[in-house]
Design an enzyme around this catalytic site. Structure first.
Site, PDB file in Angstrom:
ATOM      1  N   SER A  52       0.872  -1.147   0.087  1.00  0.00           N
ATOM      2  CA  SER A  52       0.130  -0.130   0.124  1.00  0.00           C
ATOM      3  C   SER A  52       1.081   1.176   0.046  1.00  0.00           C
ATOM      4  CB  SER A  52      -0.901   0.251   1.098  1.00  0.00           C
ATOM      5  OG  SER A  52      -0.265  -0.229   2.563  1.00  0.00           O
ATOM      6  N   ASP A  90       5.599  -6.826   2.386  1.00  0.00           N
ATOM      7  CA  ASP A  90       4.892  -7.380   1.489  1.00  0.00           C
ATOM      8  C   ASP A  90       5.707  -7.757   0.108  1.00  0.00           C
ATOM      9  OD1 ASP A  90       2.105  -7.799   1.669  1.00  0.00           O
ATOM     10  OD2 ASP A  90       1.628  -5.499   1.528  1.00  0.00           O
ATOM     11  N   LYS A 120       5.178 -11.234   3.387  1.00  0.00           N
ATOM     12  CA  LYS A 120       3.757 -11.499   3.199  1.00  0.00           C
ATOM     13  C   LYS A 120       3.487 -11.537   1.848  1.00  0.00           C
ATOM     14  CE  LYS A 120       0.230  -8.435   3.830  1.00  0.00           C
ATOM     15  NZ  LYS A 120      -0.307  -8.363   2.401  1.00  0.00           N
ATOM     16  N   GLU A 122      -0.028 -12.748  -1.340  1.00  0.00           N
ATOM     17  CA  GLU A 122      -1.572 -12.741  -1.746  1.00  0.00           C
ATOM     18  C   GLU A 122      -1.792 -13.945  -2.416  1.00  0.00           C
ATOM     19  OE1 GLU A 122      -2.770  -9.061  -3.623  1.00  0.00           O
ATOM     20  OE2 GLU A 122      -2.049  -7.805  -1.974  1.00  0.00           O
ATOM     21  N   GLU A 189      -8.905  -9.869   3.980  1.00  0.00           N
ATOM     22  CA  GLU A 189      -9.209  -8.460   3.751  1.00  0.00           C
ATOM     23  C   GLU A 189     -10.761  -8.498   3.186  1.00  0.00           C
ATOM     24  OE1 GLU A 189      -6.200  -6.374   1.750  1.00  0.00           O
ATOM     25  OE2 GLU A 189      -7.733  -4.534   1.306  1.00  0.00           O
TER      26      GLU A 189
HETATM   27  O1  KIV Z   1      -0.413  -3.521   1.589  1.00  0.00           O
HETATM   28  C1  KIV Z   1      -1.104  -3.366   2.701  1.00  0.00           C
HETATM   29  O2  KIV Z   1      -1.412  -2.374   3.393  1.00  0.00           O
HETATM   30  C2  KIV Z   1      -1.685  -4.521   2.981  1.00  0.00           C
HETATM   31  C3  KIV Z   1      -2.846  -4.606   4.473  1.00  0.00           C
HETATM   32  C4  KIV Z   1      -3.930  -3.776   3.638  1.00  0.00           C
HETATM   33  C5  KIV Z   1      -2.926  -5.489   4.902  1.00  0.00           C
HETATM   34  O3  KIV Z   1      -1.423  -5.755   2.452  1.00  0.00           O
END
Ligand code: KIV
Length: 271
Positions: A52, A90, A120, A122, A189
């Site tokens: 994000s 991420d 993390k 997806e 989410e």
């Molecule tokens: O990128 C991000 O901020 C996220 C959160 C919304 C969990 O993946």
């Protein structure tokens, strides 16, 4: 009493144990040193260097343009600003979807160069080979199901996911597969609270919700949203704990006026 020992960094094992002892997990996104210091000092358990960053820091419409190098740059700053929280990074779009080997290479690069504690990514069952490859190499992985913003062009909208029975059933199956593949926790989410409760009861690893109701083992929000810094979308799941955007505007307007009216700097602020 918290199961986390004071003065020690939160680990993925602490996060797992928090589910077992029914202690809720507080996670927020962070992208820079100064904010990371504040969020860490306030006792946040996990700081997610979310992709994000592409929206709230870089101003892109989606998270797709974010690169591995950019994630590492932000993650290094967040790690430097953090003493207690577990820092998770991420994996950006196309850094893990091509094949498991490339996923491991990029996860390893992120871990080596950032000093973070986990990555993390997806996706559901289709990500199992990549997750296995990464976790087999000793890198902890957090999963992410439901609304997965890297697939926005496939979904076509940011609407709530898994409202339909079939998608809800698949989501529960995906969560089980992510657990089997070695994920230590799973972000859920924008899905109905009932579906999130079902997932939470079906897996032994913690679920961290964002727009997924109160039944998850923890909650995550984008820090710029909950602090009132980012106004471009205001999803209903975001509780605004401050209006820092207004505070910044007022402060900067006062500064500009002071400069123009020669009220700044004063004698005390000069050498
Ligand atoms: O990128 C991000 O901020 C996220 C959160 C919304 C969990 O993946």
């Amino acid at each position: 009493m918290s199961i986390h020992q004071a003065g020690r960094r939160v680990t993925t094992q602490v996060i797992r144990d928090m589910k077992a002892s029914q202690e809720k997990i507080a996670m927020l996104t962070a992208y820079d040193y100064t904010m990371a210091r504040l969020l860490d000092a306030a006792g946040t358990d996990i700081l997610l260097v979310g992709d994000s960053v592409g929206n709230v820091f870089s101003g892109f419409e989606t998270t797709l343009p974010v690169t591995v190098e950019q994630m590492i740059y932000h993650a290094q700053a967040v790690v430097r600003g953090t003493e207690r929280a577990l820092v998770i990074v991420d994996m950006p779009f196309l850094s893990y979807q091509v094949n498991p080997e490339e996923a491991l290479k990029n996860a390893g690069k992120i871990m080596k160069e950032s000093g973070a504690g986990a990555v993390k990514l997806e996706g559901g069952a289709e990500m199992v080979p990549a997750i296995r490859k990464i976790t087999d190499a000793g890198v902890p992985v957090m999963g992410h199901l439901g609304l997965t913003p890297q697939s926005i062009h496939q979904f076509g909208t940011y609407k709530v996911r898994a409202r339909e029975e079939l998608e809800a059933v698949r989501l529960v199956q995906d969560a089980k597969k992510l657990e089997e593949a070695g994920c230590f926790a799973i972000v859920l989410e924008k899905i109905p609270a009932q579906v999130a409760e079902k997932v939470t009861a079906s897996v032994s690893v913690p679920t961290i919700g964002i727009g997924a109701g109160a039944g998850c083992d923890g909650q995550v929000l984008v820090s710029y949203d909950m602090l009132g810094l980012f106004n471009e979308f205001r999803p209903r799941f975001v509780r605004r704990y401050a209006e820092l955007g207004d505070t910044v505007l007022d402060a900067v307007k006062t500064y500009v006026t002071d400069v123009r009216q020669k009220n700044f700097p004063s004698k005390e602020e000069s050498y």
